[in-house]
Write a protein that holds these residues in place. Structure first.
Motif, short mmCIF file in Angstrom:
data_model
loop_
_atom_site.label_atom_id
_atom_site.label_comp_id
_atom_site.label_asym_id
_atom_site.label_seq_id
_atom_site.Cartn_x
_atom_site.Cartn_y
_atom_site.Cartn_z
N THR B 46 0.84 -1.20 0.00
CA THR B 46 0.00 0.00 0.00
C THR B 46 0.87 1.25 0.00
N LEU B 47 1.96 1.20 0.77
CA LEU B 47 2.85 2.37 0.82
C LEU B 47 3.38 2.69 -0.55
N ILE B 48 3.88 1.65 -1.23
CA ILE B 48 4.50 1.90 -2.53
C ILE B 48 3.44 2.28 -3.55
N ALA B 49 2.28 1.59 -3.49
CA ALA B 49 1.21 1.93 -4.43
C ALA B 49 0.79 3.38 -4.25
N LYS B 50 0.73 3.84 -3.01
CA LYS B 50 0.28 5.21 -2.75
C LYS B 50 1.39 6.22 -3.00
N GLY B 51 2.61 5.85 -2.64
CA GLY B 51 3.67 6.84 -2.60
C GLY B 51 4.53 6.92 -3.84
N SER B 387 -2.67 17.36 6.36
CA SER B 387 -2.93 18.50 5.49
C SER B 387 -4.15 18.23 4.61
N PRO B 388 -4.98 19.26 4.40
CA PRO B 388 -6.19 19.01 3.61
C PRO B 388 -5.92 18.75 2.13
N GLU B 389 -4.83 19.32 1.56
CA GLU B 389 -4.61 19.19 0.12
C GLU B 389 -4.40 17.73 -0.25
N ARG B 390 -5.09 17.30 -1.32
CA ARG B 390 -5.07 15.91 -1.73
C ARG B 390 -3.66 15.39 -2.01
N ALA B 391 -2.87 16.23 -2.68
CA ALA B 391 -1.56 15.75 -3.14
C ALA B 391 -0.62 15.43 -1.99
N PHE B 392 -0.95 15.86 -0.77
CA PHE B 392 -0.07 15.54 0.35
C PHE B 392 -0.18 14.07 0.73
N ALA B 393 -1.28 13.41 0.34
CA ALA B 393 -1.44 12.00 0.70
C ALA B 393 -0.31 11.18 0.11
N GLU B 394 -0.03 11.39 -1.19
CA GLU B 394 1.03 10.59 -1.81
C GLU B 394 2.39 11.01 -1.30
N ARG B 395 2.54 12.30 -0.98
CA ARG B 395 3.83 12.74 -0.44
C ARG B 395 4.07 12.17 0.95
N THR B 396 2.99 12.01 1.71
CA THR B 396 3.13 11.38 3.03
C THR B 396 3.72 9.98 2.85
N SER B 397 3.13 9.22 1.93
CA SER B 397 3.63 7.86 1.69
C SER B 397 5.07 7.88 1.20
N ALA B 398 5.39 8.86 0.33
CA ALA B 398 6.75 8.94 -0.18
C ALA B 398 7.73 9.22 0.95
N ALA B 399 7.35 10.11 1.87
CA ALA B 399 8.23 10.42 2.99
C ALA B 399 8.41 9.20 3.88
N ILE B 400 7.34 8.42 4.03
CA ILE B 400 7.45 7.19 4.83
C ILE B 400 8.42 6.22 4.16
N ILE B 401 8.33 6.14 2.82
CA ILE B 401 9.25 5.24 2.10
C ILE B 401 10.69 5.67 2.36
#
Lengths: 382, 425
Positions: B46-51, B387-401
């Motif tokens: 899920t992390l990689i798929a999202k991030g 953060s409310p902005e949608r694009a932060f969701a994928e960045r969150t996953s990327a930062a976790i990666i």
């Protein structure tokens, strides 16, 4: 031989530590040089001498406060930082109450210059501030925020009155006889009001430390609570009891405290079409293909309705500035100017794109003028 | 003998049952491992798929005229107040002359990130000769456009229900068809500090903050931890006091990390008046957190050094200090280093204690030292997730990666050090 190799490691680490300290020292020197307040003594190891750091001042604006105002204040801070010669202000998200506590701790570079708040400052907080030498506080109202009760897009649209909200969520509700309170017996929305869907009451909302929760309780719950005559009458006679009745949310599982993370609430709503979530308008605005806001007293939570004051569950947002810090902390006056300029908080300013509902033109002009003159707050004792 | 069974008969009778038990146990073991691996697999997938998509960012090509009138009114270059956004908007308007009404133009401007203006300013600052020329530039698209092209905005739903209008989608399609949109590696993610515009937000500030903190932590906790372990193992008298200290150290290792944050707030910030949000304070707090881990690991590795080594050295006339520093310490060092690295990777993943000392903050400038305001990588993840902005969701996953990558590297280093340097007795 291998033993010799290993024994090298320890001195190597010590070297890293030494370099670290050296770098640290030079760094605090450069920042100290820019400062309005003079740095007394330079020391190469600030870890050991807290005093030197405390005196060396600060070359950026330090902001604390509400997590509701945070998404707006950060945008302004970033634009200001990128567009000016000053450093970008530092913004900590501490919650309204926590922010005011830090803010009122004293005057000086160790204390924040600005605190964001999703409610007006209280008399008790003004008193604490004054005791600690923070006497002149400038209040800046920045706009409005609507609090929405939203459910999944796939679920039925509902129209609630504030009385419905109160009856569904209060711990105790009025019973048959006047003056009688009973433990909230309602399990489904249709128990509350036959016009509502026959589904379990399940509402996800913020914890009591949140300003959003305070505002929701005051505007939606109390608004509905007041519609019961004998409770409304209590306000004059027994204010504490009135508050206890109107402001206490049920604890039997129908209301779930979901933490401060509004994105999480949105996700849970998608997964559970029966659930409602309570959050700020900006989250609804960003997730409008996932969730929709319930109509409250017949008004949908839209940008225009909140701006016009028609939507009942909306509240003003503020920040507070220490007058003593203006012109001492570099960039503070510039930040105030950036925040109160038309391109920021105006009808078409960049904050409106982030979901902040602007104030009417006249009010904006008044607040901007007060900020320019740094008119301090004069708290009338109730 | 009557009905008395021989030993081999008893064994034979129980054999089937014992074998069955063994098979069941092995199956359960495999099952337990499989469940663990499954959870891990789902987590990573899920992390990689999202991030994964966050490592790419959409850019738009624009023909921008660096109008001298705008940039240098009156002949002087005015970088601070020149309307670089205006230049970008003019370019957009000439690309899409059909956007005439005010509302249309506002929608049009939203296709391009505010970063375009900053990019222009930097370009002019580094190369003032370009003023007056027409430049073909690739500027970052807004996060909405980025999300649309990554498939996170569904163009098929009703217009009112999405963040992009039909017109905006048509403009993006027109850019796509003419090859004026492309997807590139997201440099901003690694080169920028935090930002409220997802397309400009990066983790560099957080990574540097974590780096400075860990530097302070290792510089303090390793020498102190090793010294404490050596003293407690080799020199301290064994009495009630040393038992008490031992119990306390073991206790400290299990204390919830937020407690160390509270301690740090009281001691380092309120009492020693060190600055809030500074890596030096974060490092001190994390030192408290990792010390018990390092002491326990170091003591274990000192204990693992066979007594015969010490006795031999003593027998040849070495003093106890010489025994420790010439023989015991070098032999125990791999274990100590492993302990230190594991302690560090725990410190890297901590966010709760940093909450209390003001490191949960919006900080755009990349910290350049130990007293500059900073955040840490786990805190950045927390802030983006909220953060409310949608694009932060994928960045969150990327930062976790990225965080997981660092943790993996550190733990790998610990394994390699142990494998390479460890001596078996």
């Amino acid at each position: 031989m291998s033993i010799q190799k290993k024994s090298i490691v320890l001195p190597l680490l010590a070297l890293v530590a030494l370099q670290a300290c050296g770098k640290d020292g030079t760094d605090s020197k450069t920042t100290a040089g820019d400062m309005a307040q003079p740095a007394a003594a330079e020391q190469s190891e600030p870890k050991m001498s807290g005093g030197a750091v405390a005196q060396s001042g600060r070359d950026y604006v330090y902001i604390v406060g509400s997590s509701t105002v945070y998404p707006f204040a950060t945008v302004v801070a970033e634009r200001f930082g990128r567009g000016s010669e000053f450093k970008t202000p530092k913004i900590e998200s501490t919650g309204s109450g926590g922010g005011l506590k830090l803010f009122c701790d004293g005057v000086g570079v160790d204390h924040p210059d600005v605190t964001n708040s999703s409610r007006a400052i209280k008399q008790s907080e003004v008193d604490t501030c004054a005791e600690n030498g923070v006497t002149e506080i400038v209040e800046v109202k920045i706009g409005y925020d609507g609090i929405v009760l939203a459910n999944a897009l796939a679920a039925d649209s509902v129209e609630l009155s504030r009385a419905d909200i109160y009856l569904a969520l209060a711990k105790e509700v009025p019973g048959e006889a006047e003056g009688e309170l009973i433990e909230n017996p309602f399990e489904t929305w249709s128990d509350v009001n036959p016009a509502l869907p026959d589904s379990q009451i399940e509402v996800l909302g913020p914890p009591p430390t949140s300003g959003t929760r305070d505002a929701f309780v005051e505007l939606a719950m109390e608004g509905g609570c007041k519609s019961v005559d004998w409770i409304a009458a209590l306000k004059k006679t027994d204010k504490n009891r009135y508050k206890a009745i109107c402001h206490t949310i049920r604890e039997d599982g129908a209301f779930v405290e979901a933490g401060e993370n509004d994105n999480l609430i949105v996700q849970k709503l998608e997964a559970n079409p029966n659930a409602f979530g309570i959050f700020g308008f900006s989250f609804l605005d960003q997730n409008k293909e996932k969730v929709k806001g319930a109509l409250v007293d017949g008004v949908a939570p839209t940008f225009d309705a909140i701006a016009a004051g028609d939507y009942p569950v909306s509240r003003p947002l503020f920040f507070y500035v220490k007058k003593a810090h203006v012109d001492v902390i570099p960039g503070l006056r510039g930040y105030l100017r950036e925040f109160t300029s038309e391109r920021t908080w105006g009808e078409e300013g960049y904050l409106s794109e982030r979901g902040l509902i602007p104030m009417p033109d006249k009010e904006r002009r008044e607040v901007a003028a007060a900020v320019r003159d740094l008119t301090p707050l004069s708290m009338v004792i109730e | 003998m009557g009905n008395k069974l021989t030993t081999s008969e008893i064994v034979a009778a129980g054999l089937a049952r014992r074998r069955r038990k063994e098979t069941t146990f092995r199956l359960l073991g495999i099952l337990a491992t499989a469940v663990g691996v499954l959870f891990l697999g789902v987590f990573f997938a899920t992390l990689i798929a999202k991030g994964a998509s966050a490592f790419k960012q959409t850019f738009v090509q624009l023909e921008i005229t660096l109008d001298a009138e705008v940039i240098a009114p009156g002949g002087e270059i005015d970088l601070e107040y020149a309307d670089f956004d205006g230049l970008v908007r003019t370019a957009l308007r000439s690309r899409f002359p059909d956007a005439k009404s005010r509302a249309d133009r506002r929608e049009l401007y939203r296709l391009i990130s505010v970063g375009a203006g900053y990019q222009l300013r930097d370009l002019v600052a580094s190369n003032p000769d370009l003023i007056g020329a027409k430049q073909s530039l690739w500027v970052p698209a807004s996060s909405d456009v980025d999300m649309l092209l990554k498939g996170n905005i569904d163009a098929s739903v009703e217009e009112a229900l999405r963040t992009m209008s039909d017109k905006q989608i048509a403009w993006v399609e027109s850019l796509e068809n003419s090859g004026e949109i492309r997807s590139e590696f997201n440099d901003a993610l690694f080169g920028n500090g935090d930002s409220r515009d997802p397309e400009l937000a990066g983790i560099k500030g957080a990574v540097m903050g974590s780096f400075y903190m860990l530097l302070v932590t290792i510089a303090l906790s390793f020498p102190i931890g090793v010294a404490a372990a050596i003293y407690l193992e080799e020199f301290a008298p064994k009495n009630r006091w040393s038992d008490l200290i031992e119990v306390n150290i073991n206790n400290l290792a299990a204390v919830p990390s937020i407690v160390f944050g509270l301690l740090g707030l009281a001691v380092f910030i309120n009492w020693m008046s060190l600055p809030r949000s500074a890596p030096v304070v974060g490092g001190l707090v994390l030192t408290l957190l990792t010390l018990p881990v390092i002491i326990i690991a170091s003591r274990a590795s000192i204990q693992a050094v066979p007594p015969s080594i010490r006795e031999a050295a003593l027998g040849l006339g070495a003093s106890s200090t010489q025994v420790v520093f010439h023989h015991v310490l070098p032999l125990a060092m791999p274990g100590m280093l492993t302990g230190a690295i594991i302690g560090m990777s725990r410190a890297l993943g901590e966010s709760a204690p940093l909450l209390m000392i003001g490191m949960v903050a919006f900080i755009v400038d990349v910290p350049g030292g130990f007293t500059d305001p900073a955040t840490a990588l786990p805190v950045q993840i927390y802030l983006w997730a909220d953060s409310p902005e949608r694009a932060f969701a994928e960045r969150t996953s990327a930062a976790i990666i990225v965080l997981l990558g660092f943790l993996l590297l550190m733990n790998l280093a610990a394994v390699i050090i142990r494998k390479r340097m460890e001596r078996k007795w």
